[in-house]
Scaffold this active site. Structure first.
Site, mmCIF file in Angstrom:
data_model
loop_
_atom_site.group_PDB
_atom_site.id
_atom_site.type_symbol
_atom_site.label_atom_id
_atom_site.label_comp_id
_atom_site.label_asym_id
_atom_site.label_seq_id
_atom_site.Cartn_x
_atom_site.Cartn_y
_atom_site.Cartn_z
ATOM 1 N N CYS A 20 -20.086 -3.157 -18.068
ATOM 2 C CA CYS A 20 -19.993 -2.970 -16.621
ATOM 3 C C CYS A 20 -21.061 -3.792 -15.906
ATOM 4 O O CYS A 20 -22.238 -3.749 -16.278
ATOM 5 C CB CYS A 20 -20.158 -1.501 -16.266
ATOM 6 S SG CYS A 20 -20.102 -1.191 -14.474
ATOM 7 N N CYS A 52 -14.673 1.196 -15.123
ATOM 8 C CA CYS A 52 -15.187 2.537 -14.812
ATOM 9 C C CYS A 52 -14.040 3.543 -14.774
ATOM 10 O O CYS A 52 -13.806 4.224 -13.778
ATOM 11 C CB CYS A 52 -15.933 2.507 -13.478
ATOM 12 S SG CYS A 52 -16.917 3.980 -13.147
ATOM 13 N N GLU A 110 0.823 -1.212 0.000
ATOM 14 C CA GLU A 110 0.000 0.000 0.000
ATOM 15 C C GLU A 110 0.856 1.259 0.000
ATOM 16 O O GLU A 110 0.520 2.249 -0.664
ATOM 17 C CB GLU A 110 -0.947 -0.003 1.204
ATOM 18 C CG GLU A 110 -2.038 -1.051 1.130
ATOM 19 C CD GLU A 110 -2.969 -0.857 -0.055
ATOM 20 O OE1 GLU A 110 -3.079 0.276 -0.572
ATOM 21 O OE2 GLU A 110 -3.582 -1.854 -0.496
ATOM 22 N N CYS A 154 -18.975 1.347 -20.157
ATOM 23 C CA CYS A 154 -20.246 1.089 -19.471
ATOM 24 C C CYS A 154 -20.994 -0.123 -20.033
ATOM 25 O O CYS A 154 -21.740 -0.793 -19.310
ATOM 26 C CB CYS A 154 -21.138 2.327 -19.554
ATOM 27 S SG CYS A 154 -20.414 3.787 -18.769
ATOM 28 N N CYS A 158 -26.510 2.116 -12.040
ATOM 29 C CA CYS A 158 -25.647 3.291 -12.211
ATOM 30 C C CYS A 158 -26.391 4.524 -12.741
ATOM 31 O O CYS A 158 -26.961 4.496 -13.834
ATOM 32 C CB CYS A 158 -24.497 2.935 -13.159
ATOM 33 S SG CYS A 158 -23.321 4.288 -13.391
#
Length: 380
Positions: A219, A209, A37, A216, A225
């Site tokens: 998706c 996205c 991270e 889209c 959405c």
């Protein structure tokens, strides 16, 4: 909550088939997750892959890292840039050994006291290492939530928390150390762990996205959405592609909301949002759908939210503002009830109040000037 459950199911089904194969996802060791991270902060995944394994071979645990000095550390970081991250890692490693016996704390408050660990990184460690049902809100997750729910940046956190934690009598607070209990309960209820849900949102934002060219049509969340359903996605995407990359931030996704100021017997009807949506008071209303006029939008929304039919007068106030990739337009309409009695269907509670009492309630900031207008109007 059925929509949340269905969204989770569709997203996790997609994730199982399309997830990225990344080495730090194959461990629950908090040290290895922390290393990944910190490396991923402001750095692309493809670059981190080259450094991650080499770094762990030289510093396989927190004690090896805590005993190193900068000269020993630098060759394994050099090229990643942002060298303050590396210096913070050394400081954090020494703190963990000296204050926590070499173990990562399971408390957010203790984690964010480590140099270089802020809100996102602490949430990532809690989710990926300890199985806590907390959203790790990075750039990808924030963009997905804003597009799916058509909310402001401030609205992402309550919606993300609600999605991760089922609102029931058995709700487990995100700040309580529960570890494997949450992991196993989440696994039984949703067929996956909280970490998988975070990874799924991250992969969706990185692969589907995307900020500039969202895909889209493939998706898994298109049925939920707002961005996809608005009917303006094509125009927005076309505009994005025509802009030089340096001007990309000037293109905004339009968000248009119709607001009903319903009055009766000298009072206005206000509604309190559910906690997962921020818990503030507001005038009822909602977003315009594809090809919908403002008046029809408001009548539909009020019937869905309150179960009543209203008359809608021309709007008396409009406010617009920009936020990140969104352009917001709110239109306020004075309305009266034609049929029915208001019911609390989608809100936590509803209430009739006098204009003089507006100041006693916390409204979204975008309502302030409209409220000033209402206080000056006659109740006709």
């Amino acid at each position: 909550m059925s929509e949340f459950l269905n969204l989770r199911k569709d997203l996790l089904t997609w994730y199982k088939k399309n997830k990225r194969d990344l080495p730090w996802r194959k461990t629950s060791d908090p040290y290895k997750i922390w290393v990944s991270e910190i490396m991923l902060q402001q750095t692309q995944v493809s670059r981190v892959l080259d450094y991650y394994e080499r770094f762990l071979k030289r510093f396989p645990n927190i004690y090896n890292l805590a005993n190193a000095n900068w000269e020993e550390f630098l060759p394994y970081w050099q090229g990643l840039g942002f060298y303050s991250r590396g210096k913070n890692m050394l400081r954090s490693a020494k703190m963990l050994v000296e204050r926590h016996h070499g173990k990562f704390p399971k408390s957010k408050l203790l984690l964010i006291n480590l140099p270089g660990v802020a809100e996102y990184t602490s949430a990532a460690i809690l989710s990926f290492a300890f199985g806590k049902a907390v959203p790790a809100i990075d750039t990808n997750l924030r963009r997905v939530f804003q597009r799916v729910y058509g909310c402001t940046e401030k609205g992402v956190i309550p919606r993300a928390n609600a999605l991760f934690l089922h609102e029931s009598a058995n709700l487990i607070r995100a700040d309580v150390p529960v570890g494997a209990t949450v992991r196993s309960r989440f696994q039984r209820q949703y067929g996956s762990s909280p970490s998988h849900l975070n990874h799924a949102f991250m992969d969706l934002g990185a692969m589907i996205c995307k900020s500039r060219t969202p895909e889209c049509e493939i998706c898994p969340l298109q049925n939920y959405c707002h961005f996809f359903q608005s009917g303006k996605r094509g125009d927005f995407t076309k505009k994005l592609l025509s802009l030089p990359r340096k001007k990309i931030l000037s293109a905004k996704i339009p968000m248009e909301v119709a607001v009903a100021c319903i009055h009766q017997n000298g009072k206005y009807l206000i509604a309190k949002r559910q906690k997962r949506k921020g818990g503030r008071w507001e005038f009822p209303g909602g977003k315009r759908e594809r090809g919908e006029d403002w008046r029809h939008c408001l009548k539909r929304e009020i019937e869905e939210e309150l179960g009543i039919e209203i008359s809608v007068r021309p709007y008396f106030f409009e406010t617009v503002w920009e936020e990140k990739e969104f352009f917001w337009r709110l239109r306020f309409f004075r309305c009266q009830i034609l049929k029915g009695i208001p019911k609390c269907i989608e809100h936590e509670k509803i209430q009739w109040i006098s204009p003089s009492d507006f100041k006693k309630y916390t409204f979204p900031s975008g309502n302030a000037k409209a409220i000033e207008r209402l206080q000056k109007m006659r109740m006709t």
